[in-house]
Design a protein around this motif. Structure first.
Motif, mmCIF file in Angstrom:
data_model
loop_
_atom_site.group_PDB
_atom_site.id
_atom_site.type_symbol
_atom_site.label_atom_id
_atom_site.label_comp_id
_atom_site.label_asym_id
_atom_site.label_seq_id
_atom_site.Cartn_x
_atom_site.Cartn_y
_atom_site.Cartn_z
ATOM 1 N N GLY A 712 0.815 -1.206 0.000
ATOM 2 C CA GLY A 712 0.000 0.000 0.000
ATOM 3 C C GLY A 712 0.849 1.255 0.000
ATOM 4 N N LEU A 713 1.948 1.279 0.788
ATOM 5 C CA LEU A 713 2.801 2.458 0.829
ATOM 6 C C LEU A 713 3.485 2.677 -0.519
ATOM 7 C CD1 LEU A 713 3.803 4.669 2.758
ATOM 8 C CD2 LEU A 713 5.767 3.219 3.259
ATOM 9 N N ALA A 714 3.916 1.599 -1.161
ATOM 10 C CA ALA A 714 4.534 1.722 -2.492
ATOM 11 C C ALA A 714 3.528 2.276 -3.493
ATOM 12 C CB ALA A 714 5.060 0.361 -2.938
ATOM 13 N N ARG A 715 2.300 1.778 -3.412
ATOM 14 C CA ARG A 715 1.265 2.292 -4.327
ATOM 15 C C ARG A 715 0.939 3.753 -4.043
ATOM 16 N NH1 ARG A 715 -2.539 -3.125 -4.051
ATOM 17 N NH2 ARG A 715 -1.604 -4.203 -5.858
ATOM 18 N N LEU A 716 1.050 4.148 -2.782
ATOM 19 C CA LEU A 716 0.843 5.560 -2.454
ATOM 20 C C LEU A 716 1.897 6.419 -3.136
ATOM 21 C CD1 LEU A 716 -0.341 7.955 -0.947
ATOM 22 C CD2 LEU A 716 0.927 7.231 1.087
ATOM 23 N N ALA A 717 3.156 5.958 -3.122
ATOM 24 C CA ALA A 717 4.208 6.693 -3.827
ATOM 25 C C ALA A 717 3.860 6.842 -5.298
ATOM 26 C CB ALA A 717 5.545 5.977 -3.661
ATOM 27 N N LEU A 718 3.413 5.730 -5.907
ATOM 28 C CA LEU A 718 3.063 5.748 -7.324
ATOM 29 C C LEU A 718 1.854 6.640 -7.580
ATOM 30 C CD1 LEU A 718 3.844 4.529 -10.053
ATOM 31 C CD2 LEU A 718 2.286 2.622 -9.563
ATOM 32 N N ALA A 719 0.862 6.581 -6.666
ATOM 33 C CA ALA A 719 -0.343 7.395 -6.839
ATOM 34 C C ALA A 719 -0.013 8.884 -6.797
ATOM 35 C CB ALA A 719 -1.360 7.045 -5.761
ATOM 36 N N GLN A 720 0.923 9.272 -5.930
ATOM 37 C CA GLN A 720 1.290 10.688 -5.856
ATOM 38 C C GLN A 720 1.927 11.160 -7.160
ATOM 39 O OE1 GLN A 720 2.806 11.765 -1.553
ATOM 40 N NE2 GLN A 720 3.215 9.607 -1.904
ATOM 41 N N TYR A 731 -6.386 7.736 -9.492
ATOM 42 C CA TYR A 731 -7.367 7.413 -8.445
ATOM 43 C C TYR A 731 -7.376 5.919 -8.145
ATOM 44 C CZ TYR A 731 -11.581 6.589 -5.849
ATOM 45 O OH TYR A 731 -12.455 6.168 -4.884
ATOM 46 N N ALA A 732 -7.329 5.089 -9.162
ATOM 47 C CA ALA A 732 -7.370 3.639 -8.938
ATOM 48 C C ALA A 732 -6.164 3.182 -8.120
ATOM 49 C CB ALA A 732 -7.411 2.907 -10.274
ATOM 50 N N VAL A 733 -4.987 3.743 -8.409
ATOM 51 C CA VAL A 733 -3.778 3.374 -7.661
ATOM 52 C C VAL A 733 -3.898 3.853 -6.213
ATOM 53 C CG1 VAL A 733 -1.276 3.644 -7.507
ATOM 54 C CG2 VAL A 733 -2.367 3.422 -9.740
ATOM 55 N N ALA A 734 -4.425 5.073 -6.023
ATOM 56 C CA ALA A 734 -4.586 5.603 -4.671
ATOM 57 C C ALA A 734 -5.586 4.773 -3.870
ATOM 58 C CB ALA A 734 -5.028 7.061 -4.722
ATOM 59 N N ALA A 735 -6.666 4.337 -4.526
ATOM 60 C CA ALA A 735 -7.671 3.521 -3.833
ATOM 61 C C ALA A 735 -7.077 2.189 -3.397
ATOM 62 C CB ALA A 735 -8.877 3.305 -4.740
ATOM 63 N N ALA A 736 -6.264 1.572 -4.273
ATOM 64 C CA ALA A 736 -5.614 0.309 -3.905
ATOM 65 C C ALA A 736 -4.630 0.522 -2.758
ATOM 66 C CB ALA A 736 -4.886 -0.269 -5.117
ATOM 67 N N ALA A 737 -3.933 1.673 -2.776
ATOM 68 C CA ALA A 737 -3.016 1.998 -1.678
ATOM 69 C C ALA A 737 -3.782 2.126 -0.369
ATOM 70 C CB ALA A 737 -2.274 3.294 -1.988
ATOM 71 N N ARG A 752 -3.569 9.489 3.827
ATOM 72 C CA ARG A 752 -2.770 10.214 2.815
ATOM 73 C C ARG A 752 -3.124 9.705 1.427
ATOM 74 N NH1 ARG A 752 2.740 10.317 2.169
ATOM 75 N NH2 ARG A 752 3.210 8.451 3.400
ATOM 76 N N ALA A 753 -3.315 8.380 1.337
ATOM 77 C CA ALA A 753 -3.733 7.816 0.049
ATOM 78 C C ALA A 753 -5.115 8.327 -0.341
ATOM 79 C CB ALA A 753 -3.738 6.287 0.139
ATOM 80 N N ARG A 754 -6.014 8.446 0.638
ATOM 81 C CA ARG A 754 -7.360 8.967 0.347
ATOM 82 C C ARG A 754 -7.279 10.407 -0.143
ATOM 83 N NH1 ARG A 754 -12.021 8.368 4.829
ATOM 84 N NH2 ARG A 754 -12.911 6.809 3.440
ATOM 85 N N LEU A 755 -6.390 11.201 0.469
ATOM 86 C CA LEU A 755 -6.213 12.591 0.041
ATOM 87 C C LEU A 755 -5.705 12.649 -1.396
ATOM 88 C CD1 LEU A 755 -4.538 15.295 2.299
ATOM 89 C CD2 LEU A 755 -4.127 15.229 -0.131
ATOM 90 N N THR A 756 -4.714 11.810 -1.699
ATOM 91 C CA THR A 756 -4.174 11.776 -3.066
ATOM 92 C C THR A 756 -5.253 11.355 -4.054
ATOM 93 O OG1 THR A 756 -1.979 11.226 -2.199
ATOM 94 C CG2 THR A 756 -2.379 10.764 -4.526
ATOM 95 N N GLY A 757 -6.059 10.370 -3.666
ATOM 96 C CA GLY A 757 -7.145 9.927 -4.541
ATOM 97 C C GLY A 757 -8.168 11.016 -4.782
ATOM 98 N N ALA A 758 -8.451 11.825 -3.746
ATOM 99 C CA ALA A 758 -9.416 12.910 -3.898
ATOM 100 C C ALA A 758 -8.924 13.945 -4.901
ATOM 101 C CB ALA A 758 -9.672 13.567 -2.542
ATOM 102 N N VAL A 759 -7.632 14.249 -4.854
ATOM 103 C CA VAL A 759 -7.059 15.190 -5.838
ATOM 104 C C VAL A 759 -7.214 14.626 -7.253
ATOM 105 C CG1 VAL A 759 -4.909 16.245 -6.626
ATOM 106 C CG2 VAL A 759 -5.454 16.190 -4.180
ATOM 107 N N ALA A 760 -6.985 13.313 -7.386
ATOM 108 C CA ALA A 760 -7.147 12.687 -8.707
ATOM 109 C C ALA A 760 -8.604 12.744 -9.163
ATOM 110 C CB ALA A 760 -6.670 11.238 -8.637
ATOM 111 N N LEU A 761 -9.550 12.557 -8.250
ATOM 112 C CA LEU A 761 -10.965 12.655 -8.599
ATOM 113 C C LEU A 761 -11.305 14.056 -9.093
ATOM 114 C CD1 LEU A 761 -12.679 10.706 -5.671
ATOM 115 C CD2 LEU A 761 -12.655 10.035 -8.084
#
Length: 876
Positions: A712-720, A731-737, A752-761
């Protein structure tokens, strides 16, 4: 107004407050008090000008009250004699014609029958009675009285029973060795004077019995007191009745047993006896207890005062008592061992060395590391190398103390040299030394070597059927499995360690608190922080109760780690702070480095950047002492603090401390942490390509671990990175994170992943959904105490809510103020906040404010997007 309560409950203080309130309201206030000494009852109404007779007192009271109301404050009425009570009785039976408020304070247990009858009859007469019975303080009230709830407070509160006076006396005793004001000393002196006055009220025989009882202990029987006092039992029982009547002692539940009103009272009575008389009394009690075959702990406190040098039986009793009480009363155990060493004959060198080793073990465990080290060096010079097991145990203990003090090289050399002697030919001895080296390997960051030694240690423990050492070995193997990437093995050993420690009795577990340290770290890193906290909290209670200071420090660091990851930042901050204080107190340099590193990481999360940078710098200074694993932790914590302070370049420079671009220093589990941090640092600089490379490395490092939290932390890096690139997949990567991090109990990172996903949304035009996600993340951050992330979520909500509808023209750079435009241009040139602040001669907070405004006006989510907007505008 009748105010009752035990001694020290606050009766006089409440009377004083009543008097102050009366004066403020313009009333006349007079005071009187009875004294404790024999025949010492003062004139209760002397302050009002009254004499000894009832008529004199009545005239004085009515004259004083003629101005519009009188308040008469009478303290310590339990000491008032019959004549004074008769005067007061007359006033209550025939109240004065003018308004009078009598404020009466007395100890209800010591009230005479005459006083009780007088007050009972008053209530049925023409007098209005209000009763206030003072009980013990609640925990919060007691903390307020002492000015805070420190590490010692739970023990102080329990020992005081919530009594304000005892609480202050105990707190004064804890700090007596340090700089203190006149306040606590005055409280102590007043208390001792009051106890002396109370003793003066009883007969000479009762005073002798009280002192003999104080010699016997906090609770006592009439038989032992008779022996100590040199009296027959019948007069002793009569004297005890007298002491009970004065509430100096009280009956307890055990048959024929009594106890002092409070241990502090007993201490004063004990000190009032002459030293020579005390020695004789202790001798008599020791003989009686030995005759009745009492347990060694009961005998030891008398033997230590009564024994003569060369008394081997006394030495045996003291050593056995120290062993029995090493967990429950470690300070007493240390004292008894010191006394036993003093009593040993001069020619018993080997026995002395073995006894010194026991003492050194205990001193090291309770945090007297330097004293323990000095004693262990003496032991190793004298102790024979054979039997090898005893010598190996002494070497292993000395090596642990050396390492705790930050002497890693000395610690390792001790163990290696011992393995080349007779211990090499003894399986048990070599096993002890090898397992000690395993701990050294782990501290130095050599997890693979640690695992190999721990495997051998586990085999030895299982061969001998020793469950506590087996639990420690399983815990260590679980942790090394996590660090080296052997997740399946780590989980298996973790389950075995948990099963073993859950089946251990408290005494067994107190001997093996290291097992709980390793288990706590392992369970947290394997994504089970709730299980870690269950085990750590049990171990912390045992460490506190047994005074195991060094183990307490390591347990607190592990708890800070578990609570920080799971979003309980208030608890994490408290644990890290206490860990630093405990390490300072016992000189545990290795643990202090780890505690400071943890404090730095938690301070970043709470937004205390100045504190984070201070703790991180201090932790880095301890790398020579802490080394290895804690050293890497310190480097990671300081790097994150620098990034949070806006210095991405300093964060990236930390790579040189941990193996450069290859990151050869950190363990497999921690590499994912590093890669995610470096991704953020590159994004802060606007280097999207470099950030993407670090994120891909995070994903590659997490994949073989098979842990949802790491993945999940690695996916958070990728989502950012994807969010900064405005990619549709962000968003899909952030949701998986989020799913992986939430499953591992990593609450803050999950959000933090949810925040990143919200920006993507929001980038996709799903504004309403993005705002809802940001609101949920913000609520979580606020609950956790993660203030910087809460502010960031709030800023993103405002920015996204202010975005123009999808399809509307994008805001132009002309909407920025002159200063906002300058900041945006410098961001596009790759400057950090600190560099921009230096260039424009403003503060970093001002730069951050201009950046936030620019993000909102232009509808961009990051520095990289802002830089792209500036470049596009320049090319248009």
């Amino acid at each position: 107004m009748e105010i009752t309560g035990d001694p020290g409950a606050g009766k006089t203080r409440l009377l004083d407050e009543l008097g102050h309130m009366a004066v403020v309201r313009g009333r006349v206030v007079t005071r009187g008090a009875a004294l404790a000494g024999p025949g010492g009852a003062c004139e209760l109404f002397a302050d009002a000008g009254g004499g000894r007779s009832a008529q004199d007192a009545r005239e004085a009271v009515e004259a004083a009250a003629s101005a519009g109301g009188l308040v008469v404050l009478l303290d310590s009425l339990q000491w008032a004699d019959g004549d004074r009570l008769a005067v007061f009785d007359d006033l209550l039976r025939r109240p004065p014609k003018t308004p009078v408020l009598f404020g009466l304070a007395y100890r209800h247990r010591q009230a005479s029958p005459r006083l009780r009858a007088l007050l009972a009859s008053a209530e049925s007469g023409p007098v209005d009675v209000t009763r206030i019975a003072l009980g013990p303080l609640a925990r919060g009230e007691a903390a307020a009285l002492l000015g805070g709830d420190g590490p010692d407070f739970p023990a102080l509160f329990q020992e005081s029973g919530g009594n304000p006076l005892y609480l202050r006396l105990l707190a004064s005793a804890r700090t007596r060795g340090g700089p203190g004001g006149a306040g606590p000393d005055a409280v102590v002196a007043r208390f001792e004077a009051e106890v002396t006055a109370e003793l003066a009220r009883v007969s000479a025989t009762a005073r002798q019995v009280a002192r003999a009882a104080a010699v016997v202990g906090e609770s006592f029987t009439s038989e032992l007191v008779a022996g100590a006092a040199g009296l027959c039992e019948l007069p002793v029982l009569a004297a005890i009745d007298e002491l009970v009547g004065e509430d100096l002692v009280r009956p307890v539940a055990a048959p024929r047993s009594f106890a002092f009103r409070h241990p502090l009272l007993r201490d004063v009575v004990y000190r009032s006896a002459l030293p020579g008389w005390r020695v004789a009394a202790h001798t008599a009690v020791a003989a009686a207890l030995t005759h009745h075959q009492a347990d060694p702990a009961a005998c030891a406190r008398h033997v230590e005062h009564a024994a003569r040098p060369g008394d081997r039986e006394a030495v045996r009793v003291l050593v056995e008592a120290a062993h029995l009480m090493r967990f429950r009363q470690p300070d007493s155990a240390v004292r008894w061992l010191h006394t036993a060493l003093r009593l040993l004959p001069a020619d018993a060198q080997v026995q002395r060395a073995r006894l010194q080793f026991r003492l050194a073990q205990l001193l090291g465990a309770v945090g007297h590391l330097r004293e323990s080290r000095e004693l262990l060096h003496t032991v190793l010079e004298v102790l024979p190398r054979e039997p090898a097991g005893a010598y190996a145990e002494a070497v292993a203990t000395c090596a642990l103390v050396e390492r705790s003090l930050g002497r890693r090289a000395e610690s390792r050399c001790l163990l290696v040299n011992a393995l080349q002697g007779p211990a090499a030919r003894d399986a048990d001895a070599s096993g002890i030394l090898e397992f000690a080296l395993a701990g050294a390997d782990l501290a130095e960051g050599r997890a693979a070597d640690c695992a190999a030694r721990a495997e051998r240690g586990l085999a030895e423990a299982l061969r001998h059927g020793r469950r506590p050492p087996a639990a420690t070995a399983h815990g260590l193997l679980s942790l090394t499995g996590v660090l080296t990437g052997g997740t399946a093995s780590a989980r298996a050993h973790c389950a075995s360690a948990a099963g073993l420690v859950d089946g251990l009795l408290d005494g067994q577990l107190t001997e093996e608190l290291d097992a709980m340290v390793w288990l706590g770290w392992s369970e947290t890193m394997l994504g089970r922080p709730w299980a870690a906290l269950r085990h750590l909290d049990r171990a912390l209670a045992l460490a506190r109760d047994s005074g195991r200071e060094v183990a307490l420090t390591h347990l607190l660091i592990a708890r800070a780690f578990a609570t920080q990851g799971s979003g309980r930042l208030g608890e994490a901050t408290a644990a890290a702070r206490e860990a630093v204080e405990t390490a300072d107190r016992c000189g545990a340099e290795e643990a202090r480095g780890g505690a400071l590193a943890m404090a730095c990481r938690i301070a970043v999360a709470t937004g205390d950047l100045d504190g984070a940078l201070r703790a991180g710098a201090a932790a880095r200074e301890h790398r020579a002492a802490g080394g290895g694993w804690f050293g890497a932790t310190a480097a990671r914590a300081l790097a994150e603090a620098r990034l949070a302070a806006g210095d991405a370049a300093a964060c990236l420079a930390a790579l040189e401390e941990v193996g450069g671009q290859e990151l050869s220093g950190p363990d497999a589990w921690s590499k994912v942490d590093w890669f995610e941090l470096l991704t953020r640092a590159r994004l802060a600089e606007g280097s999207l390509d470099e950030a993407a490379r670090w994120a891909e490395r995070a994903v590659a490092a997490a994949r073989p671990l098979g842990l949802p939290g790491r993945t999940g932390l690695a996916r958070l890096a990728l989502a950012q990175v994807r969010a900064a690139q405005r990619s549709d997949s962000a968003y899909a990567v952030a949701a998986a994170a989020y799913d992986g991090l939430a499953a591992a109990g990593q609450v803050i990172d999950a959000n933090r992943a949810r925040l990143t996903g919200a920006v993507a949304l929001a980038t996709r035009g799903e504004v309403r959904r993005a705002v809802a996600e940001l609101a949920a993340a913000q609520r979580t951050f606020v609950t956790c105490g993660a203030r910087p992330l809460a502010r960031r979520a709030s800023t993103e909500r405002r920015r996204i809510a202010a975005q123009p509808p999808q399809g509307a023209a994008k805001p132009a750079l002309s909407q920025l103020t002159r200063r906002e435009g300058e900041v945006a241009t410098l961001v596009s040139e790759g400057l950090t906040n600190r560099q921009i602040a230096q260039r424009l001669q403003v503060t970093e907070k001002t730069v951050q404010m201009h950046l936030s405004n620019a993000f909102t006006k232009l509808g961009v989510p990051s520095r990289a997007a802002l830089a792209s907007a500036v470049v596009r505008a320049a090319l248009a």
